[in-house]
Design an enzyme around this catalytic site. Structure first.
Site, PDB file in Angstrom:
ATOM      1  N   HIS A 135      -7.409  -6.131   0.832  1.00 22.71           N
ATOM      2  CA  HIS A 135      -6.267  -5.227   0.733  1.00 22.71           C
ATOM      3  C   HIS A 135      -5.000  -5.773   1.397  1.00 22.71           C
ATOM      4  O   HIS A 135      -3.939  -5.177   1.262  1.00 22.71           O
ATOM      5  CB  HIS A 135      -6.638  -3.886   1.369  1.00 22.71           C
ATOM      6  CG  HIS A 135      -5.695  -2.771   1.061  1.00 22.71           C
ATOM      7  ND1 HIS A 135      -5.438  -2.340  -0.227  1.00 22.71           N
ATOM      8  CD2 HIS A 135      -4.937  -1.986   1.872  1.00 22.71           C
ATOM      9  CE1 HIS A 135      -4.564  -1.347  -0.194  1.00 22.71           C
ATOM     10  NE2 HIS A 135      -4.247  -1.115   1.063  1.00 22.71           N
ATOM     11  N   ASP A 168     -10.223  -6.502  -3.317  1.00 25.41           N
ATOM     12  CA  ASP A 168      -9.776  -5.264  -2.674  1.00 25.41           C
ATOM     13  C   ASP A 168     -10.671  -4.105  -3.104  1.00 25.41           C
ATOM     14  O   ASP A 168     -10.755  -3.787  -4.293  1.00 25.41           O
ATOM     15  CB  ASP A 168      -8.323  -4.993  -3.074  1.00 25.41           C
ATOM     16  CG  ASP A 168      -7.666  -3.880  -2.272  1.00 25.41           C
ATOM     17  OD1 ASP A 168      -8.385  -3.118  -1.609  1.00 25.41           O
ATOM     18  OD2 ASP A 168      -6.426  -3.783  -2.325  1.00 25.41           O
ATOM     19  N   SER A 204       0.830  -1.200   0.000  1.00 20.69           N
ATOM     20  CA  SER A 204       0.000   0.000   0.000  1.00 20.69           C
ATOM     21  C   SER A 204       0.877   1.268   0.000  1.00 20.69           C
ATOM     22  O   SER A 204       1.618   1.506  -0.944  1.00 20.69           O
ATOM     23  CB  SER A 204      -0.970  -0.035   1.180  1.00 20.69           C
ATOM     24  OG  SER A 204      -2.032   0.863   1.017  1.00 20.69           O
TER      25      SER A 204
END
Length: 254
Positions: free
Chosen positions: A234, A206, A81
């Site tokens: 995620h 996600d 991320s």
């Protein structure tokens, strides 16, 4: 700015960068497996874990410079991320330091634009910024639930993330400054500068970063490929660790 770094294992160097609101302990369930093949360099990003916050107003390039200066060269880099965004900037600015790059549920641009629908709306990150001023634990809990939404192991992944969060809360300043980086960074036009082999590991469920982002990046990058994990949200490395490890080891050839 002091960054906390942990070294573990023997083998080729592998730098791991966690996501927003987390810290390097989030890799805990993978450390035994990875440290058998790699020398792990686990970095707490500024304002997270045991690292000092960013300098006020610092942008992505400055942050990437500081992280790169503390890591061995060359090394494999893995970022989740926000960590993936930083690792991507490092691959652009310091190509000699990056042997191979692994981006987990990451993207060159986190917010939508007229030509970029596959992201979160800017209002969502703005709402997090406002909420952080009132209730940090509640805001992080809300973000955690978004990360796990859609995953077939949502409850288990949420428990893991909540447990890690309770070990060491990020600072308010660190959260705000790094959230600003997510809001303002756009690396799409610079992807041609990344020449190293790059693997995108995406969660097919996600809701924050669609798997289609990984497909798009694989087509833009000089040596890009994608692994889309079925049933994952995620945090595919937490929900589907064996699939994640198999893809990682195959890509890094260990």
């Amino acid at each position: 700015m002091r960054l906390h770094i942990t070294h573990l294992g023997l083998g080729p160097d592998l730098v791991l960068l966690h996501g927003w609101g987390s810290h390097s302990g989030v890799w805990g369930s993978l450390m035994v497996h990875l440290s058998a093949h790699f020398r792990l360099i686990l970095i707490d990003l500024p304002g997270h874990g045991r690292s000092m916050p960013l300098y006020q107003g610092e942008q992505l390039k400055g942050l990437a410079e500081r992280v790169a200066a503390l890591a061995p060269s060359p090394a494999f880099w893995l970022g989740w991320s926000l960590g993936g965004l930083i690792a991507l900037q490092i691959a652009m600015d310091y190509p000699a330091q990056v042997r191979k790059l692994v981006l987990v549920a990451s993207t060159p641009r986190f917010t939508t634009a007229p030509d970029w629908p596959q992201a979160v709306v800017p209002e969502l990150l703005s709402s997090f910024s406002q909420a952080l001023k009132i209730d940090i634990p509640g805001t992080l809990k809300r973000f955690t639930l978004l990360q796990t939404q859609g995953s077939e192991w949502a409850k288990e992944v949420a428990r893991t993330l909540f447990a890690q969060m309770n070990i060491c809360y990020p600072s308010a300043t660190g959260l705000q400054e790094s959230l600003s980086i997510l809001q303002n960074s756009d690396l799409r036009s610079a992807l041609a500068a990344v020449y190293c082999p790059t693997l995108m590991i995406m969660g097919q469920q996600d809701i924050l970063i669609p798997a289609s982002v990984g497909e798009w990046m694989a087509n833009q990058l000089f040596q890009g490929q994608i692994c889309a994990v079925a049933g994952a949200g995620h945090a595919p490395f937490l929900s589907h660790p064996q699939v994640f490890l198999d893809a990682l080891k195959a890509f890094l050839e260990v």
